[in-house]
Design a protein around this motif. Sequence first.
Motif, PDB file in Angstrom:
ATOM      1  N   UNK A 119       0.851  -1.187   0.000  1.00  0.00           N
ATOM      2  CA  UNK A 119       0.000   0.000   0.000  1.00  0.00           C
ATOM      3  C   UNK A 119       0.891   1.242   0.000  1.00  0.00           C
ATOM      4  N   UNK A 120       0.758   2.062  -1.031  1.00  0.00           N
ATOM      5  CA  UNK A 120       1.521   3.313  -1.084  1.00  0.00           C
ATOM      6  C   UNK A 120       0.700   4.349  -1.838  1.00  0.00           C
ATOM      7  N   UNK A 121       1.019   5.595  -1.616  1.00  0.00           N
ATOM      8  CA  UNK A 121       0.236   6.689  -2.181  1.00  0.00           C
ATOM      9  C   UNK A 121       0.344   6.679  -3.713  1.00  0.00           C
ATOM     10  N   UNK A 122      -0.796   6.784  -4.364  1.00  0.00           N
ATOM     11  CA  UNK A 122      -0.827   6.849  -5.822  1.00  0.00           C
ATOM     12  C   UNK A 122      -0.644   5.515  -6.506  1.00  0.00           C
ATOM     13  N   UNK A 123      -0.877   4.407  -5.788  1.00  0.00           N
ATOM     14  CA  UNK A 123      -0.642   3.094  -6.393  1.00  0.00           C
ATOM     15  C   UNK A 123      -1.519   2.872  -7.623  1.00  0.00           C
ATOM     16  N   UNK A 124      -2.801   3.176  -7.534  1.00  0.00           N
ATOM     17  CA  UNK A 124      -3.698   2.980  -8.676  1.00  0.00           C
ATOM     18  C   UNK A 124      -3.302   3.875  -9.846  1.00  0.00           C
ATOM     19  N   UNK A 130      -2.024   2.522 -13.483  1.00  0.00           N
ATOM     20  CA  UNK A 130      -2.684   2.925 -14.728  1.00  0.00           C
ATOM     21  C   UNK A 130      -1.679   3.529 -15.702  1.00  0.00           C
ATOM     22  N   UNK A 131      -0.753   4.342 -15.193  1.00  0.00           N
ATOM     23  CA  UNK A 131       0.285   4.909 -16.059  1.00  0.00           C
ATOM     24  C   UNK A 131       1.157   3.822 -16.659  1.00  0.00           C
ATOM     25  N   UNK A 132       1.461   2.820 -15.855  1.00  0.00           N
ATOM     26  CA  UNK A 132       2.258   1.704 -16.362  1.00  0.00           C
ATOM     27  C   UNK A 132       1.528   0.972 -17.485  1.00  0.00           C
ATOM     28  N   UNK A 135       1.765   0.396 -22.456  1.00  0.00           N
ATOM     29  CA  UNK A 135       1.548  -0.697 -23.407  1.00  0.00           C
ATOM     30  C   UNK A 135       0.994  -0.194 -24.728  1.00  0.00           C
ATOM     31  N   UNK A 136       0.378   0.984 -24.718  1.00  0.00           N
ATOM     32  CA  UNK A 136      -0.212   1.539 -25.936  1.00  0.00           C
ATOM     33  C   UNK A 136       0.812   2.278 -26.792  1.00  0.00           C
ATOM     34  N   UNK A 196       4.133  -5.326 -19.902  1.00  0.00           N
ATOM     35  CA  UNK A 196       3.348  -6.544 -20.145  1.00  0.00           C
ATOM     36  C   UNK A 196       3.618  -7.590 -19.066  1.00  0.00           C
ATOM     37  N   UNK A 197       4.881  -7.797 -18.727  1.00  0.00           N
ATOM     38  CA  UNK A 197       5.222  -8.808 -17.735  1.00  0.00           C
ATOM     39  C   UNK A 197       4.817  -8.360 -16.330  1.00  0.00           C
ATOM     40  N   UNK A 198       4.891  -7.062 -16.054  1.00  0.00           N
ATOM     41  CA  UNK A 198       4.437  -6.567 -14.755  1.00  0.00           C
ATOM     42  C   UNK A 198       2.942  -6.850 -14.590  1.00  0.00           C
TER      43      UNK A 198
END
Length: 257
Positions: free
Chosen positions: A79-84, A88-90, A94-95, A132-134
Amino acid sequence: MLYPLLWMLSASFRPENEIFNATSLWPSSWSLDAYFRGWNGLRVSFGTFFINSFIISILSVIGNVAACSMAAFAFARLEFRGRRFWFAMMLMTLMLPYQVTLIPQYVLFLNLGWVNTTLPLVVPKFLAADAFFIFLMVQFFRGIPKELDEAAVMDGCSPWRVYWKIMLPLSTPVLATAAIFTFIWTWDDFFGPLIYLSDMRQYTVMLGLRSFTDSTGLSDYGGLFAMSVLSLVPIFLFFLFFQRLLIEGIATTGMKR
């Protein structure tokens, strides 16, 4: 699907004047000359290209499995700040086609003095650059009961020990899947080495195969097909050894246990 492979295998044993003239897959006469010419016909032995490709591929496998699994563990369990937001940025990366970031990356590696070395092909793998692997590992880690983590924390385990002692032993299928795909994609990569490598002694197998063709017409197609056959052997062996883990890793990713 198999016909091109069979034709290439057949052509590697044919005399040079029969490669594009014969219609049968069975050579009229068998010869190993193409393999000897292909292995020693260039300024650098083809064995050097195999060694370079093995070094880059193995280091890429180690880097991708280690770095991507740690990043996936952070996204899936910590749990860390800005995880979501960062997850999403990660996923948005992929695009982006590889060609979009090619010029900025090349300028960066040029300023670092890494061009014409294997560093641009290996170092990014140790920085969790393959989203992709993450994502694949995050889905797998989420399927592992979180009660195991909580029990380990109650026993005094740090997040690192939870990752090392619990998550990794339970994640062998997805780690093997990432290793297999990384090896195959790195071994078959032509564009990356073409951009960053100019010294023939640094060439990979794919660049070595291109060296058999010449725009002036002085091409050794027999040697090209012979070395193409040899270049497929490591991929087949790597896949055969880890086929069971590959199928298991893909089949169980994202499923609840």
